[in-house]
Write a protein that holds these residues in place. Sequence first.
Motif, mmCIF file in Angstrom:
data_model
loop_
_atom_site.group_PDB
_atom_site.id
_atom_site.type_symbol
_atom_site.label_atom_id
_atom_site.label_comp_id
_atom_site.label_asym_id
_atom_site.label_seq_id
_atom_site.Cartn_x
_atom_site.Cartn_y
_atom_site.Cartn_z
ATOM 1 N N GLY A 99 -3.361 -1.594 -2.088
ATOM 2 C CA GLY A 99 -2.166 -2.374 -1.757
ATOM 3 C C GLY A 99 -2.154 -3.766 -2.328
ATOM 4 O O GLY A 99 -1.961 -4.730 -1.605
ATOM 5 N N THR A 133 0.839 -1.201 0.000
ATOM 6 C CA THR A 133 0.000 0.000 0.000
ATOM 7 C C THR A 133 0.871 1.247 0.000
ATOM 8 O O THR A 133 0.622 2.218 -0.722
ATOM 9 C CB THR A 133 -0.923 -0.013 1.237
ATOM 10 N N ALA A 147 -5.878 5.929 2.077
ATOM 11 C CA ALA A 147 -5.887 4.455 2.117
ATOM 12 C C ALA A 147 -7.283 3.860 1.984
ATOM 13 O O ALA A 147 -7.420 2.653 1.865
ATOM 14 C CB ALA A 147 -5.249 3.973 3.414
#
Length: 351
Positions: free
Chosen positions: A284, A125, A264
């Motif tokens: 990721g 990630t 994220a």
Amino acid sequence: MPTQTALWLPKEFGQYELATRDIGKPGPDEVLVKLMATAVNPLDWKIQEIGYFMIKDYPAVLGFEGAGIVEDVGENVIEHVKGDEVFFSGFMTNRHSTFQQYVIVLAVHAAKAYQAASIPVGLATAVDALYSPKPHGFAFTPPWEEGGRGKYKDRSIVVLGGASAVGQFGKLSNELAPSFFIQVARLSGFSPIITTASLHNTTLLTSLGATHVVDRHLPLSSLAQEVAKVTSTPTNLVFDAVATSETQQAGYDLLVSGGQIAVALPPTIQTKLEDDKQVLKMWGSFYPPEKREFGTRMYSQLTRMFAEAELVPLPVEVLPDGLNGIVAGLERLKNNLISGKKLIAHPWDTA
Ligand SMILES: NC(=O)c1ccc[n+]([C@@H]2O[C@H](COP(=O)([O-])OP(=O)(O)OC[C@H]3O[C@@H](n4cnc5c(N)ncnc54)[C@H](OP(=O)(O)O)[C@@H]3O)[C@@H](O)[C@H]2O)c1
């Protein structure tokens, strides 16, 4: 057909339970790995509670990073032989997920190293955010490519949530805690690297490459002021490993015009066209075909980078009772009770 023990979700929104399933055969470019450790990720409880469009078939085995011993190799594989100790990212199919005793892995996406189940997701990630082309990442030159090492020494970066597994790698994957993002940002030369975290993680994060730690319990409204105490350089890069709607907005508001933020989780930021700021969403995983070549180049360097301690795995806590322990571990993750480490399980300790 030989069988193994797995932990799966029998149906969408179901409860995790132990099951017996067949051990797969590797395809021509794959290896079969006997899993000695699997890491636990927030995605594993989010899929159970919220569902996820990429999980189409139930029962579904989850688990997205692992480490173990190569048991069998496909006919085209030249990277690994039986007995190699490797770590790797899992993917969202029952063959490739890591909450089980055997897993099938794309051979070029496994690096040699043992007990490194805490690495893959966080690292992937972080790498995706810093180095993948847009719309996922900032598209900087990775430190393993020519000219990439130390290239960005005049650029500052703010990392929200540096003690998370993703943040620490700055997260070459997920078992990868703490902060792969910070580790890779250091290799790229970024300075200062300013991160928010609980202050008890300061020693850990500065040892990994953070130059300044801002108490993450201060109100987000004071973030700009705290960053200004460190540097007079305007902020034009933010990585948000926490990615709540509040941290995303605070990171975005911190940017000057022309700045970029990578988040994220799916972006929730209230943007304005006149702001001239970019929002990037990393993922990721290097399993999707369009990202495999980039992932292959990264994995080809990881064995050396970990052996030479350019990157270090995250601290881990081993859950009791093998795959059974994952259920309680996920509950702790969900309740934000894990700080600065990765939870892992040993599938062969399952009672
Ligand atoms: N896009 C992708 O592909 C991808 C991949 C992996 C994970 N994720 C997502 O990224 C997020 C982080 O995952 P992870 O595995 O890194 O989680 P994690 O390691 O379990 O994160 C826990 C850490 O988050 C920190 N934290 C929590 N709230 C914070 C806040 N408000 N400010 C600063 N730090 C805060 C805590 O730091 P302190 O201990 O210092 O308090 C804690 O150590 C999750 O939402 C996950 O679903 C996305």
